[in-house]
Design a protein around this motif. Structure first.
Motif, short mmCIF file in Angstrom:
data_model
loop_
_atom_site.label_atom_id
_atom_site.label_comp_id
_atom_site.label_asym_id
_atom_site.label_seq_id
_atom_site.Cartn_x
_atom_site.Cartn_y
_atom_site.Cartn_z
N SER A 7 43.76 46.77 35.60
CA SER A 7 44.08 45.44 36.12
C SER A 7 43.95 44.38 35.02
O SER A 7 43.17 44.55 34.09
CB SER A 7 43.09 45.12 37.25
N VAL A 8 44.70 43.28 35.17
CA VAL A 8 44.49 42.13 34.27
C VAL A 8 43.46 41.16 34.85
O VAL A 8 43.07 40.22 34.17
CB VAL A 8 45.77 41.31 34.00
N ASN A 37 39.98 46.78 32.19
CA ASN A 37 40.70 45.54 31.88
C ASN A 37 41.87 45.86 30.96
O ASN A 37 41.68 46.33 29.84
CB ASN A 37 39.74 44.56 31.20
N LEU A 38 43.08 45.58 31.43
CA LEU A 38 44.28 45.89 30.63
C LEU A 38 44.23 45.19 29.27
O LEU A 38 44.73 45.71 28.27
CB LEU A 38 45.55 45.48 31.41
N ARG A 39 43.62 44.00 29.23
CA ARG A 39 43.57 43.26 27.96
C ARG A 39 42.82 44.01 26.86
O ARG A 39 43.08 43.81 25.67
CB ARG A 39 42.93 41.88 28.17
N ILE A 110 47.43 51.49 39.24
CA ILE A 110 47.87 50.42 38.35
C ILE A 110 48.18 49.19 39.22
O ILE A 110 48.95 49.28 40.17
CB ILE A 110 49.18 50.80 37.60
N CYS A 111 47.57 48.06 38.86
CA CYS A 111 47.85 46.82 39.58
C CYS A 111 48.83 45.99 38.76
O CYS A 111 48.57 45.72 37.59
CB CYS A 111 46.57 45.99 39.74
N LEU A 137 51.91 39.60 47.38
CA LEU A 137 50.61 39.10 46.92
C LEU A 137 50.75 38.65 45.47
O LEU A 137 51.73 38.96 44.80
CB LEU A 137 49.57 40.22 47.02
N SER A 138 49.73 37.94 44.97
CA SER A 138 49.78 37.48 43.57
C SER A 138 49.68 38.64 42.61
O SER A 138 50.03 38.52 41.44
CB SER A 138 48.62 36.53 43.28
N GLY A 139 49.13 39.75 43.07
CA GLY A 139 48.99 40.92 42.21
C GLY A 139 48.62 42.12 43.04
O GLY A 139 48.41 42.00 44.25
#
Ligand code: ADE
Length: 225
Positions: A7-8, A37-39, A110-111, A137-139
């Motif tokens: 997720s981000v 965290n994808l980042r 995966i989101c 949804l927003s994500g």
């Protein structure tokens, strides 16, 4: 069962698994949820993970490289039964799918966020695409929480009373019958006599009848399946 979620916005995924039945599942060693965290998988400045869409238009798209790197890393360590992408254009999640997934060992979820993920990641890695309903949804994070909750409570041993999941709505394509607790009368409304009778056959028959009537009135589509 081990569930990994990419997720981000990883903080969105902390609380839902830290309470109630999901916490009990974790405490019993039956469900492990790991959020990534994808980042952390971005090689770009400011840990960038999204970019404008080719062809123009509003909304950012999660880029291939960090997603591929994250999935490759996790797949090198775990063998996933399914790599699931949460998306409004996926198959709508239902109890049958939740039942089936509750028997798996390892799931990777995966989101998406913003406009979604690059289509090539879907082609290359995703084995199942799930939606939680016809709204956007927003994500995918809240949808992932819904999915893991629906699956987690079905893992054998998670619920105290093993039969209680069997009487949930949708388990036999029927909605659940009404339930009551004390007091036997509240503001003039009485608990049905059948439930107070102590006669198990009578109680079961009443519940079956109520489940059928409720399904017929509210969700006749379930009876046609
Ligand atoms: N991401 C955004 N909307 C969604 C939905 N309805 N189901 C699953 N994932 C989503």
């Amino acid at each position: 069962m081990r569930v990994d979620i990419i997720s981000v916005v990883p903080d969105l995924l902390n609380s839902p698994f830290a309470h109630s039945i999901m916490k009990r599942a974790a405490d019993k060693g039956l469900l492990e949820v790991h959020v990534h965290n994808l980042r952390d998988y971005s090689d770009l400045r400011n840990q960038q993970v999204d970019d404008y869409q080719f062809g123009g238009g509003a909304g950012m798209v999660l880029m291939c490289e960090p997603l591929a790197k994250a999935i490759d890393d996790l797949q090198s360590r775990y063998r996933y039964d399914e790599v699931i992408y949460m998306t409004p254009d996926g198959k709508t999640l239902d109890q049958r799918t939740a039942n089936r997934l509750s028997l798996k060992e390892n799931l990777l979820i995966i989101c998406g966020h913003y406009k979604g993920i690059d289509e090539r990641i879907r082609e290359l890695y995703i084995t199942m695409e799930l939606s939680i309903g016809d709204y956007v949804l927003s994500g995918g994070e809240l949808a992932a929480c819904v999915l893991v909750d629906a699956i987690g409570r079905l893992i054998p041993g998670v619920l105290n009373d093993e039969t209680s999941a069997l009487t949930d709505s949708f388990q036999d394509n029927l909605l659940a019958p009404p339930v009551y607790t004390r007091p036997a009368e509240f503001r003039g409304l009485k608990v049905p006599d059948e439930l107070l009778s102590g006669n198990h056959k009578k109680i079961d028959d009443w519940r079956t009848q109520q489940a059928l009537e409720r399904t017929k009135a509210r969700r006749p589509d379930l009876l046609q399946e």
